[in-house]
Design an enzyme around this catalytic site. Structure first.
Site, PDB file in Angstrom:
ATOM      1  N   VAL A   1      -6.530   2.094 -24.996  1.00 59.51           N
ATOM      2  CA  VAL A   1      -7.282   0.928 -24.553  1.00 59.51           C
ATOM      3  C   VAL A   1      -8.770   1.273 -24.555  1.00 59.51           C
ATOM      4  O   VAL A   1      -9.173   2.349 -24.092  1.00 59.51           O
ATOM      5  CB  VAL A   1      -6.863   0.519 -23.121  1.00 59.51           C
ATOM      6  CG1 VAL A   1      -7.519  -0.794 -22.741  1.00 59.51           C
ATOM      7  CG2 VAL A   1      -5.359   0.418 -23.012  1.00 59.51           C
TER       8      VAL A   1
ATOM      9  N   LYS B   1      -6.862  -3.344 -26.776  1.00 64.42           N
ATOM     10  CA  LYS B   1      -5.712  -2.442 -26.841  1.00 64.42           C
ATOM     11  C   LYS B   1      -5.235  -2.319 -28.278  1.00 64.42           C
ATOM     12  O   LYS B   1      -4.855  -3.305 -28.907  1.00 64.42           O
ATOM     13  CB  LYS B   1      -4.589  -2.993 -25.954  1.00 64.42           C
ATOM     14  CG  LYS B   1      -3.355  -2.136 -25.954  1.00 64.42           C
ATOM     15  CD  LYS B   1      -2.361  -2.558 -24.884  1.00 64.42           C
ATOM     16  CE  LYS B   1      -2.890  -2.278 -23.502  1.00 64.42           C
ATOM     17  NZ  LYS B   1      -1.925  -1.684 -22.599  1.00 64.42           N
TER      18      LYS B   1
ATOM     19  N   ASP C   1       8.293  -2.391 -17.350  1.00 63.27           N
ATOM     20  CA  ASP C   1       7.513  -1.176 -17.088  1.00 63.27           C
ATOM     21  C   ASP C   1       6.526  -1.405 -15.942  1.00 63.27           C
ATOM     22  O   ASP C   1       5.354  -1.069 -16.050  1.00 63.27           O
ATOM     23  CB  ASP C   1       6.797  -0.744 -18.375  1.00 63.27           C
ATOM     24  CG  ASP C   1       6.385   0.731 -18.328  1.00 63.27           C
ATOM     25  OD1 ASP C   1       6.887   1.459 -17.450  1.00 63.27           O
ATOM     26  OD2 ASP C   1       5.557   1.141 -19.161  1.00 63.27           O
TER      27      ASP C   1
END
Ligand SMILES: *[C@@H]1O[C@H](CO)[C@@H](O)[C@H](O)[C@H]1NC(C)=O
Ligand SMILES: *[C@@H]1O[C@H](CO)[C@@H](O)[C@H](O)[C@H]1NC(C)=O
Ligand SMILES: *[C@@H]1O[C@H](CO)[C@@H](O)[C@H](O)[C@H]1NC(C)=O
Ligand SMILES: *[C@@H]1O[C@H](CO)[C@@H](O)[C@H](O)[C@H]1NC(C)=O
Ligand SMILES: *[C@@H]1O[C@H](CO)[C@@H](O)[C@H](O)[C@H]1NC(C)=O
Length: 631
Positions: free
Chosen positions: A352, A366, A463
């Site tokens: 990033v 990103k 996640d």
């Protein structure tokens, strides 16, 4: 376990019928449930005739008895009669470890309460430890799993040393749940020893043979969940039409009937040394890496088992507004050719960068690291379109994208306050007061509720961790990286360089079996909440005596069990600053989220209700989390 009281009746019937197929040892007629339907056949059929109906019932019972007595190793039988337009379907299941004689005895015993139902009753079931008998006017229940009834019965003796026992029992039941559907006859008996000279636990699972493998799996999963309440008792049984699950510290089947289900254990956890269940003992970083390796293998193998969110055809995607497309050169200039000094992070999906656009606007850029380009090309556009249409104050906005050659780049709004981990156990540790932490806890819940329940496509993040929670200018949380997991090949989703750090956020069913549902996020959320309260990382192992040591989740549970929740609270928080009951409640909510059975975890909208409710949680008691042991 010979119980004379239970034996008398079946023995009597058995001998009175003059069938002698062997020695009756124990037909296990301990009654779990006996119920006659409320409807009579006369309520259902106009021309019903109770006499003929009873003859039909008797005929099916006689037929069943003949089948189990004459065919070797037959433990599951159905029979149907419809003479005189009075149809009847009957099903009988006997535990596979019982002898023919015991099965016949159990059948005879079970037929008694059925005959005692009011004349013309349209259906009934009887469940004993040893067998299950049911009849109805329609054979549709042959395919039923949990629709008709659920029975859970826990023994009245509780176990000392409950923690190790519970994890071991959980592990065994989970293995049974996994192994049984794969075995012909849908029946497994097994035993396991609780570590450190603990008791032996005997376990048995069985499905009826008229359902499919996946129905058997679902049914056992339901009973496994229903069984959770029994896991500190010395025995428990859970049963429904489709299946039966039992464990006990007393042996209830002959030793030579056990099937070692270690192969399934191995398959599930590989033999590289990760075992789920039991309490964490000594763990070294190297072993975590081995576990990580094992995990990668499992995930690769288990792809077929993934319940994945449908990919590609996203309903309604064509109606969505497309994302802004940035030119590669503009992004290259904005990040000074993706220079090191502009790099602000390296996540699971790529690096990033901080970028400044020509109009002065600062953005986060990103650069995705993707390997399967062909696949990605088909999906990248619709996926990015989808993500760019997700607008919520607790989610990081996707501003646009860029696709050039092999480069896939996403442009997000920039959050200068960085991520939550820094405020909990990084350079800004102790910076957030309770009120701010509570706002963060609530905000993440809002964001996830939106992804799971409110947006028109259900998005599972997969996640959730503190590094993926960014803070905006008002220190409100913004969830980052949602939707990206769908772009990754299944076995790549979690496997970044950071993976070892993510293990602690992963629920057991996803880690072992790759079972994906929004409850995966709920589990991770629970772990994040514990981190917010304690200011500690979930993968930090505290070695501090017997009770105080362990990983965050384990310590949280131990303290909760002893009613000492508040010991978990970050020392940086001023006790005058928070309401003890509120903190306790939030800890309990986190423990509800980290329960081992995905089904028992609350949904995100339920969590929001609980969070905003005044007072403590009554009547909601979390079950013990499953700890990951690495040996
Ligand atoms: C029911 O069937 C039996 C035997 O066929 C017959 O004798 C009897 O009359 C029938 N009863 C009624 C109420 O129809
Ligand atoms: C069914 O069998 C039971 C016991 O064997 C007997 O008492 C009853 O009369 C039988 N009923 C019919 C309708 O044959
Ligand atoms: C039995 O339990 C399962 C899972 O807990 C549930 O889905 C099902 O609806 C229950 N069935 C009945 C009849 O209560
Ligand atoms: C447990 O149940 C058995 C019967 O099932 C009974 O005899 C015994 O007294 C009970 N024990 C306790 C501690 O309640
Ligand atoms: C198990 O052992 C019993 C005797 O204890 C014997 O009768 C039976 O045949 C054995 N069963 C199997 C499957 O070996």
């Amino acid at each position: 376990m010979l119980q004379p009281r239970n034996l008398l009746v079946p023995l009597f019937i058995f001998f009175s019928l003059g069938i002698l197929n062997g020695v009756v040892s124990e037909p296990q007629t301990h009654l779990l449930s006996s119920e006659c339907n409320a409807y009579l056949i006369s309520n259902v059929f106009q021309d019903s005739n109770v006499t003929i109906f009873n003859q039909n019932l008797n005929a099916t019972l006689q037929d069943i008895k003949e089948q189990i007595s004459t065919v070797q190793n037959k433990h599951f039988v159905t029979s149907q009669q419809s003479n005189g337009g009075n149809p009847i379907a009957t099903l009988f299941q006997c535990r596979n470890y019982l002898s023919v004689a015991d099965c016949v005895a159990c059948l005879n015993a079970a037929a008694e309460p059925i005959r005692q139902c009011p004349a013309g009753t349209s259906g009934a079931h009887v469940v004993y430890d040893g067998c299950f008998l049911r009849f109805d006017i329609s054979s549709s229940f042959f395919e039923e799993t949990t629709q008709g009834f659920n029975i859970t019965s826990c023994g009245n003796q509780t176990i000392g040393e409950a923690i190790t026992f519970t994890s071991e029992a959980q592990q065994m039941l989970m293995n049974l749940q996994r192994a049984t559907p794969t075995i012909t006859g849908f029946s497994v008996a097994t035993k396991t020893q609780v570590p450190n000279n603990g008791p032996l636990i005997y376990g048995f699972a069985q499905c009826i043979e008229t359902i499919s493998q996946s129905q058997c799996e679902d049914c056992l999963n339901s009973q496994y969940n229903n069984m959770q309440t029994c896991l500190s008792s010395s025995d428990g049984r859970a049963s429904s039409n489709g299946c039966f699950l039992r464990f006990s510290t007393s042996s209830f089947f002959p030793d030579n009937q056990t099937i070692p289900i270690t192969p399934w254990k191995k398959q599930a956890s590989s033999n590289k040394g990760i075992i789920i269940g039991g309490v964490v003992v000594g763990v070294s970083l190297a072993l975590i890496l081995i576990a990580l390796f094992a995990f990668i293998i499992i995930r690769r193998r288990k792809n077929a088992k993934m319940i994945s969110v449908p990919r590609g055809d996203i309903p309604g995607a064509s109606k969505l507004k497309g994302p802004v497309t940035f030119s590669y050169n503009i992004l290259k200039t904005a990040t000074k050719n993706f220079s090191k000094e502009n790099k602000i992070g390296e996540g699971g999906f790529g690096a990033v960068y901080k970028g400044t656009l020509s109009n002065g606007k600062v953005v986060a850029i990103k650069k995705l690291t993707l390997h399967h380009f062909n696949k990605i090309d088909e999906e990248f556009e619709s996926e990015v379109k989808l993500i760019s249409n997700v607008h919520h104050r607790n989610l990081v906005r996707l501003l646009g994208c860029c696709s050039k050659g092999h480069n896939r780049i996403l442009v997000y709004e920039y959050m200068k306050n960085k991520s939550l981990d820094i405020y909990l156990y990084g350079e800004k540790k102790g910076y957030l007061n309770w009120k701010q932490r509570y706002e963060v806890i609530l905000g993440i819940a809002r964001g996830l509720a939106y992804l799971h329940e409110e947006f028109h496509v259900r998005i599972i993040h997969r996640d959730i961790k503190t590094q993926n929670i960014l803070l905006d200018d008002d220190l409100q949380p913004r969830i980052a990286d949602f939707g990206l997991a769908r772009l990754m090949p299944e076995d790549k989703t979690h496997l970044s360089t950071r993976f070892a750090g993510t293990l602690g956020y992963t629920p057991p069913e996803y880690a072992i079996y790759g079972q994906l549902s929004e409850k995966v996020d709920i589990y991770s959320y629970g772990v994040v909440v514990l981190e917010i309260i304690s200011g500690e990382n979930c993968n930090n192992l505290e070695v501090d005596g017997d009770d105080e040591g362990g990983y965050l989740l384990q310590r949280a549970w131990n303290l909760y069990e002893r009613g000492m929740h508040l010991e978990l609270v970050d020392n940086a928080l001023n006790p005058n600053d928070y309401d003890a009951d509120e903190v306790k409640k939030v800890i309990e909510i986190a423990l509800l989220c980290t329960q081992p059975s995905a089904e028992t975890r609350p949904t995100m909208s339920e969590i929001m209700v609980l969070l905003q409710k005044k007072g403590l949680l009554e009547s909601m008691r979390p079950t013990m989390p499953m700890f990951i042991e690495i040996t």
